[in-house]
Design an enzyme around this catalytic site. Structure first.
Site, PDB file in Angstrom:
ATOM      1  N   ASP A 183       0.907  -1.140  -0.002  1.00 44.84           N
ATOM      2  CA  ASP A 183       0.090  -0.210  -0.042  1.00 44.84           C
ATOM      3  C   ASP A 183       0.939   1.308  -0.039  1.00 44.84           C
ATOM      4  OD1 ASP A 183      -2.003   1.924   0.339  1.00 44.84           O
ATOM      5  OD2 ASP A 183      -2.530   1.333   2.152  1.00 44.84           O
ATOM      6  N   HIS A 185      -0.596   4.384  -0.096  1.00 43.68           N
ATOM      7  CA  HIS A 185      -1.335   5.494   0.324  1.00 43.68           C
ATOM      8  C   HIS A 185      -1.568   6.742  -0.326  1.00 43.68           C
ATOM      9  CE1 HIS A 185      -3.225   6.443   4.748  1.00 43.68           C
ATOM     10  NE2 HIS A 185      -3.505   5.092   4.200  1.00 43.68           N
ATOM     11  N   GLU A 209      -1.502  -0.991  -3.933  1.00 41.93           N
ATOM     12  CA  GLU A 209      -2.793  -0.212  -3.518  1.00 41.93           C
ATOM     13  C   GLU A 209      -2.307   1.076  -3.533  1.00 41.93           C
ATOM     14  OE1 GLU A 209      -5.522   0.307   0.672  1.00 41.93           O
ATOM     15  OE2 GLU A 209      -4.649  -1.542   0.150  1.00 41.93           O
ATOM     16  N   GLU A 235     -10.412   3.285  -2.125  1.00 43.24           N
ATOM     17  CA  GLU A 235     -10.778   3.713  -0.723  1.00 43.24           C
ATOM     18  C   GLU A 235     -11.185   5.094  -0.490  1.00 43.24           C
ATOM     19  OE1 GLU A 235      -7.406   4.534   2.329  1.00 43.24           O
ATOM     20  OE2 GLU A 235      -6.871   2.727   0.962  1.00 43.24           O
ATOM     21  N   ASP A 257     -15.094   1.042   0.137  1.00 47.78           N
ATOM     22  CA  ASP A 257     -15.333   1.027   1.744  1.00 47.78           C
ATOM     23  C   ASP A 257     -16.655   0.887   2.155  1.00 47.78           C
ATOM     24  OD1 ASP A 257     -15.556   1.252   4.581  1.00 47.78           O
ATOM     25  OD2 ASP A 257     -13.137   1.580   4.739  1.00 47.78           O
ATOM     26  N   HIS A 284     -11.957  -2.079   1.055  1.00 50.22           N
ATOM     27  CA  HIS A 284     -11.203  -1.491   2.514  1.00 50.22           C
ATOM     28  C   HIS A 284     -11.924  -1.722   3.684  1.00 50.22           C
ATOM     29  CE1 HIS A 284      -9.870   2.417   4.192  1.00 50.22           C
ATOM     30  NE2 HIS A 284      -8.775   1.822   3.860  1.00 50.22           N
TER      31      HIS A 284
END
Length: 381
Positions: A183, A185, A209, A235, A257, A284
């Site tokens: 990930d 972010h 991700e 997400e 999510d 997510h």
């Protein structure tokens, strides 16, 4: 049946729970929250309750349409998350009224168990190899790590090689029979992603991700064409309309999510859209027990499901963990890295209401960290 009350609870470490009660004694639970903006979402839920009090809770789709469109201004994380928690609670009520799990109301199960992955490391990963090996020893077949701390738009060769070395160490620790998710972010620029992703290809991540921020989603097509690594995003996308422009870019995995993207109702529709683009679903879920339970109900029902995030033991949860407010943790207890299908009604869990109320007496004001580069400028967390 009518809705008679809607109560919200700020539950540490960073959650918001919603309880909807009916005049027939059936209670539903949801988790409407934006991490770091819990009070804001709580206010949105209170505003939406003006419409819902006195209404039939079983008219889930009609309520979804009114709540998302009836205020004229639409979309965004706060409104979508408020609606998401309400939607979860209404599906919980519907399942309890029918005596069936929510996934049964969504068309029935397509699988008997759901593959889960475990988080390793923190926001700035360090000794990840040992942590990864421990999660594999605990029975998980996949782990996820943050790929880096803050990165400049085009960072140094040294920082680039640090990321590669950490991923290589985790791959060596878990072997090729297990999966690794990396990930970022949104901490990489498009240019940095183009540099770094090919260097990670030998370690065969299950997916990478948020290689870039959602506002740079138009660049995903070029990134997908430049690497063999499956790309994942979603997400920070809140509706099927947000996903409409992303799904054709060549991403491999969509990550809505259930507590942000309009709840069970909308994530089910996003999954159907994703299936048409041969995109798998890895929802997510770094939140609490209600969000996880709702995610699992979807996972049992959607055919293009890949793997489910969960946050048991994650570093944010110190002092209050996912299972702490359940009367029986069994539905959210994993065996061999999988959650077994539950036949319990609604979302399949029972909250300890007194424990939730006691936790809410403490409350929280969790905020995401603010990072800065060495020159003092803002850095993506």
């Amino acid at each position: 049946m009518k809705i008679v009350s809607m109560d919200t609870f700020l539950v540490p470490p960073r959650w918001l729970f919603l309880r909807i009660r009916t005049d027939e004694g059936v209670t539903g639970w949801g988790e409407p929250v934006v991490e770091g903006r819990a009070e804001t979402v709580r206010a949105a839920v209170a505003e939406l309750s003006d419409y819902l009090i006195g209404e039939d809770p079983l008219r889930i789709e009609d309520h979804w349409q009114v709540l998302t469109k009836g205020g004229f201004y639409r979309g965004g994380p706060v409104l979508s998350s408020a609606v998401a928690g309400i939607d979860q609670a209404l599906w919980d009520i519907a399942g309890k009224v029918a005596g069936l799990p929510a996934h049964q109301l969504l068309g029935g199960p397509v699988r008997e168990r759901v593959r889960m992955y475990a988080w390793i490391g923190g926001d700035r990963p360090a000794e990840v190899a040992e942590l990864a090996a421990a999660q594999i020893e605990a029975g998980f077949t996949a782990v996820k790590m943050n790929g880096s701390g803050e990165l400049t738009p085009i960072d140094t060769p040294a920082r680039t090689r640090e990321v590669v070395a950490r991923v290589a160490a985790v791959r060596e620790a878990i072997g090729d029979e297990h999966d690794l998710v990396v990930d970022f972010h949104g901490r990489m620029s498009t240019a940095m992603a183009r540099r770094l992703l090919p260097l990670l290809e030998p370690y065969l991540p299950l997916f990478v991700e948020e290689a870039v921020l959602p506002e740079h989603s138009p660049n995903l097509a070029a990134l997908a064409a430049s690497t063999s690594i499956p790309l994942a995003t979603g997400e920070r996308l809140y509706s099927r309309w947000d996903f409409r422009d992303v799904l054709p870019t060549g991403i491999a995995v969509a990550q809505p999510d259930v507590s942000h993207a309009g709840g069970i109702s909308e994530v089910r529709r996003i999954a159907a859209m994703a299936e048409a683009y041969d995109v798998a679903m890895a929802p997510h879920c770094p939140l609490g027990p209600i969000s996880l339970a709702a995610s699992l109900q979807l996972a049992f029902a959607i055919p293009n499901f890949l793997i489910q995030e969960q946050s048991v033991g994650i570093h944010y949860n110190q002092g209050n963990d996912v299972l702490d407010h359940l009367l029986d943790p069994a539905p959210l207890t994993f065996a061999g890295g999988h959650a077994q299908r539950t036949t319990r009604p609604g979302l399949g869990i029972e909250l300890d209401e007194r424990a939730v109320e006691r936790a809410a007496e403490l409350g929280h004001r969790w905020r995401g960290p603010i990072w800065r580069h060495p020159d003092g400028s803002f850095a993506e967390w």
